[in-house]
Design a protein around this motif. Sequence first.
Motif, PDB file in Angstrom:
ATOM      1  N   TYR A   1       0.835  -1.209   0.000  1.00  0.00           N
ATOM      2  CA  TYR A   1       0.000   0.000   0.000  1.00  0.00           C
ATOM      3  C   TYR A   1       0.868   1.257   0.000  1.00  0.00           C
ATOM      4  CZ  TYR A   1      -4.120  -2.824   1.206  1.00  0.00           C
ATOM      5  OH  TYR A   1      -5.151  -3.731   1.210  1.00  0.00           O
TER       6      TYR A   1
ATOM      7  N   GLU B   1      -2.803   5.471   0.731  1.00  0.00           N
ATOM      8  CA  GLU B   1      -3.781   4.434   1.081  1.00  0.00           C
ATOM      9  C   GLU B   1      -3.800   4.173   2.586  1.00  0.00           C
ATOM     10  OE1 GLU B   1      -4.015   1.479  -2.724  1.00  0.00           O
ATOM     11  OE2 GLU B   1      -2.021   1.782  -1.855  1.00  0.00           O
TER      12      GLU B   1
ATOM     13  N   ARG C   1      -5.733   6.962   4.175  1.00  0.00           N
ATOM     14  CA  ARG C   1      -7.177   6.798   3.959  1.00  0.00           C
ATOM     15  C   ARG C   1      -7.756   5.744   4.903  1.00  0.00           C
ATOM     16  NH1 ARG C   1      -9.744   3.032   1.590  1.00  0.00           N
ATOM     17  NH2 ARG C   1      -7.867   2.203   0.577  1.00  0.00           N
TER      18      ARG C   1
END
Length: 263
Positions: free
Chosen positions: A176, A180, A183
């Motif tokens: 990731y 990401e 988030r």
Amino acid sequence: MIELKIFSNHSEIAHPRRVRKYVLIWCSKGGLTIIVDEKELHLKQYDVLTITSGQIHYIKEWQDADGFILEFTLDFFGKTDNDIELIFQNGLFCHFDMNEVIAIPNPVAIQSNLLQIQQELEAQPFQYLITVHSRIELILVEINRVKIERGDEIWKPDALFLKFLELVRSNFKHNYSLTEFARMLGTTEARLNEQSKLHTGKTAQNVIYGLIASEAKRLLTYQDLTVKEVAYELGFNDPFYFSNFFKKYTNISPKLYQQQFSI
């Protein structure tokens, strides 16, 4: 979720193992030598050692040792942000391979709470897990007091930073991006960078790289995998790129590292 074992009933720890639990080893008698990742540590009577979830460890030598091995998951203990911060306060369960043996001058507090946890887990009275959680808190507070009294610098990490570390270590294979991770944590890259620089002096991306390098060492040392397989386990599509990455962070090629340190 939560386990407490005595040395004599935990023979599997004589072999390299990794568990997704936080491990606290308490030596109440004798001594022992423990390997944690790349580090060899020696415990004597009334010493305690904390091992972070995911670290590979095993007991190399026993010297008439007795004591307890306490294991608990983050889900069990981390009910609140304060709980999460207590686990890592003053580097107790540090993610950055800084395991240390801590001598406890007043062993009664540690020993008595471990015995009480043992009794609660065996009898399982009404709401026993609440009591067990509280006694683990008391143990961690006692160890923190010892560290502060001996002159250690007070370090109280933010729960967000710790959740970030846990998320990275649980998702190596997915590769990731920092965006990401931010988030998934409901925050921003800027906030993660701020926390990372505050607690490590590094950017969040460099913290990720450091955790990947540590995991690569574990896989190369303890797993029967090729360098190519290790690369794929860590989310690298190109083994050549992984080799360059590993050499950059360890000053040695993964193949040579494996030849020198694999078990």
